[in-house]
Design an enzyme around this catalytic site. Structure first.
Site, PDB file in Angstrom:
ATOM      1  N   HIS A  70     -73.599 -78.727 -10.502  1.00 60.05           N
ATOM      2  CA  HIS A  70     -73.858 -78.562 -11.929  1.00 60.05           C
ATOM      3  C   HIS A  70     -74.606 -77.277 -12.269  1.00 60.05           C
ATOM      4  O   HIS A  70     -75.387 -77.235 -13.220  1.00 60.05           O
ATOM      5  CB  HIS A  70     -74.635 -79.772 -12.473  1.00 60.05           C
ATOM      6  CG  HIS A  70     -73.756 -80.937 -12.804  1.00 60.05           C
ATOM      7  ND1 HIS A  70     -73.999 -82.221 -12.356  1.00 60.05           N
ATOM      8  CD2 HIS A  70     -72.624 -81.031 -13.548  1.00 60.05           C
ATOM      9  CE1 HIS A  70     -73.060 -83.038 -12.791  1.00 60.05           C
ATOM     10  NE2 HIS A  70     -72.213 -82.349 -13.517  1.00 60.05           N
ATOM     11  N   HIS A  97     -61.145 -79.627 -14.532  1.00 55.84           N
ATOM     12  CA  HIS A  97     -62.241 -80.466 -15.006  1.00 55.84           C
ATOM     13  C   HIS A  97     -61.658 -81.444 -16.013  1.00 55.84           C
ATOM     14  O   HIS A  97     -60.880 -81.061 -16.891  1.00 55.84           O
ATOM     15  CB  HIS A  97     -63.288 -79.564 -15.668  1.00 55.84           C
ATOM     16  CG  HIS A  97     -64.463 -80.272 -16.226  1.00 55.84           C
ATOM     17  ND1 HIS A  97     -64.678 -80.402 -17.591  1.00 55.84           N
ATOM     18  CD2 HIS A  97     -65.519 -80.879 -15.627  1.00 55.84           C
ATOM     19  CE1 HIS A  97     -65.813 -81.043 -17.803  1.00 55.84           C
ATOM     20  NE2 HIS A  97     -66.341 -81.353 -16.629  1.00 55.84           N
TER      21      HIS A  97
END
Length: 386
Positions: free
Chosen positions: A192, A292
């Site tokens: 992240h 994603h």
């Protein structure tokens, strides 16, 4: 055929709002698109309202390239996340209309099928107590469900640095997951964008014995040379790209050879054909594509259309068997992960799915909040929930 207008429908949960857009035509055909914004849903809706008048209404849904070009450049200002997300939902819906009108799936319009099935990886499965024992149990359940790949961010609220104790604990979580899933199931490690290059390199060495198939976004996305530094100091594959909203911005990433897998989000980078073009460029650099996909079933269906015709497609993310699984009912024909851990491509026209507006109304927009720097973020629950 001409577009007569659009309608928007937001499906809300405590941690994500999913925006569905229906594009209507004068011949009665309707197409659907979807994206998931982080904290910008109302901004997206505002942009779409203006774009409907300025660009969308009256357009030919078959002229996808022209509509995308006008939406991206016709307002002069440089398109960012909100504009590119708005383009994406309209673009998806136009492909849906085009496929329905011609009676073929979108993958057929994009060059035909090269992949019969698409491997899925599970995300959103670790909404449990953050202990090795709990993660071991949860990971085992993912494999029992049929998945042959899963992803996890084990790093708590780590930011730039991660001290010895936090590193050791995070590694213990990965060790427990690897033990639960065995050596053949793919283990994908999410970072992240948390770390400095030095921390990311150190942590990657600690993770290496557990053979992750990639480490994702090890450093913040703004500085691609920092990512290249990490890539130069680890043998683990690097994945990144969900926070890049224009395919032109991937040029430097390819030039630096800083990633082995790119992760564009179809809902944020202008839609299906934009990612198709990007995937072709990635192929010339021997880079794989793994979009994603934190959206619902329409965004998943759109990503699968791309997967069907893309030779360098690796794997597709899927949340909806584990996080907010009840929202799958808002889409008819929702893609399903089989017992072998793969999606099977649909032969249905267009995207192969339909939005159930009545079912969507059961999940009104919420003040969704997802803060990766807050304790307990991985549970994806409202603040204060147990």
């Amino acid at each position: 055929m001409r577009i007569t207008g659009i309608s928007t429908h937001v499906v809300g949960t405590p941690w994500r709002n999913l925006t569905y857009v229906l594009v209507h035509t004068d011949e009665g055909l309707t197409g659907v698109g979807e994206t998931r914004m982080l904290g910008h849903t109302d901004a997206l809706l505002g942009y779409l309202h203006e774009a409907e008048a300025n660009h969308i209404a009256g357009s030919d849904p078959f002229a996808v390239e022209d509509l995308v070009r006008r939406m991206k450049y016709g307002d002069y200002g440089r398109a960012g996340e909100i504009v590119m997300s708005g383009i994406a939902v309209i673009e998806m819906a136009c492909w849906d209309i085009k496929g329905k009108a011609l009676g073929v799936p979108v993958w057929q319009l994009l060059g035909g099928k090269v992949n019969e099935k698409v491997k899925a990886y599970a995300n959103g499965w670790y909404t449990t107590e953050r202990t090795p024992e709990a993660y071991h149990k949860a990971a085992a359940a993912v494999v029992e469900r049929g998945y042959r790949a899963l992803k996890i961010d084990p790093f708590g609220t780590g930011h730039f640095e991660l001290d010895h104790a936090a590193t050791a604990y995070s590694v213990s979580l990965i060790e427990a997951v690897r033990d639960a899933i065995g050596p053949e199931t793919e283990l994908l490690v999410e970072m992240h964008g948390r770390f400095s290059p030095a921390t990311a390199i150190r942590v990657a060495k600690d993770l290496a014995p557990f053979k992750p198939s990639w480490i994702e976004e090890p450093v913040p996305p703004e500085n691609l040379k920092a990512l290249a530094k990490v890539a130069a100091h680890t043998d683990l594959p690097i994945a990144t790209g969900e926070r890049i909203h224009d395919r032109y911005e991937f040029r430097e990433l390819f030039e630096l050879q800083a990633a082995d897998i790119i992760q564009p989000d179809l809902g944020h980078i202008g839609g299906i054909n934009e990612v198709r073009k990007l995937a072709a460029t990635a192929e010339t650099h021997y880079v794989l594509v793994a979009p994603h996909n934190v959206g619902g079933s329409v965004l998943t269906a759109a990503s699968l259309q791309l997967a069907g015709c893309t030779p360098n497609f690796k794997i597709l993310e899927h949340f909806n068997d584990f996080a907010d699984s009840e929202i799958k009912k808002v889409v008819k024909g929702a893609p399903v992960v089989g017992e072998d851990g793969y999606f099977t491509l649909s032969d249905a026209p267009g995207l192969g799915v339909e939005l159930d507006v009545d079912a969507a109304a059961e999940f009104p927009q919420q003040q969704a909040r997802f803060d990766l720097w807050a304790e307990g973020w991985e549970r994806r629950q409202p603040k204060g929930a147990k």
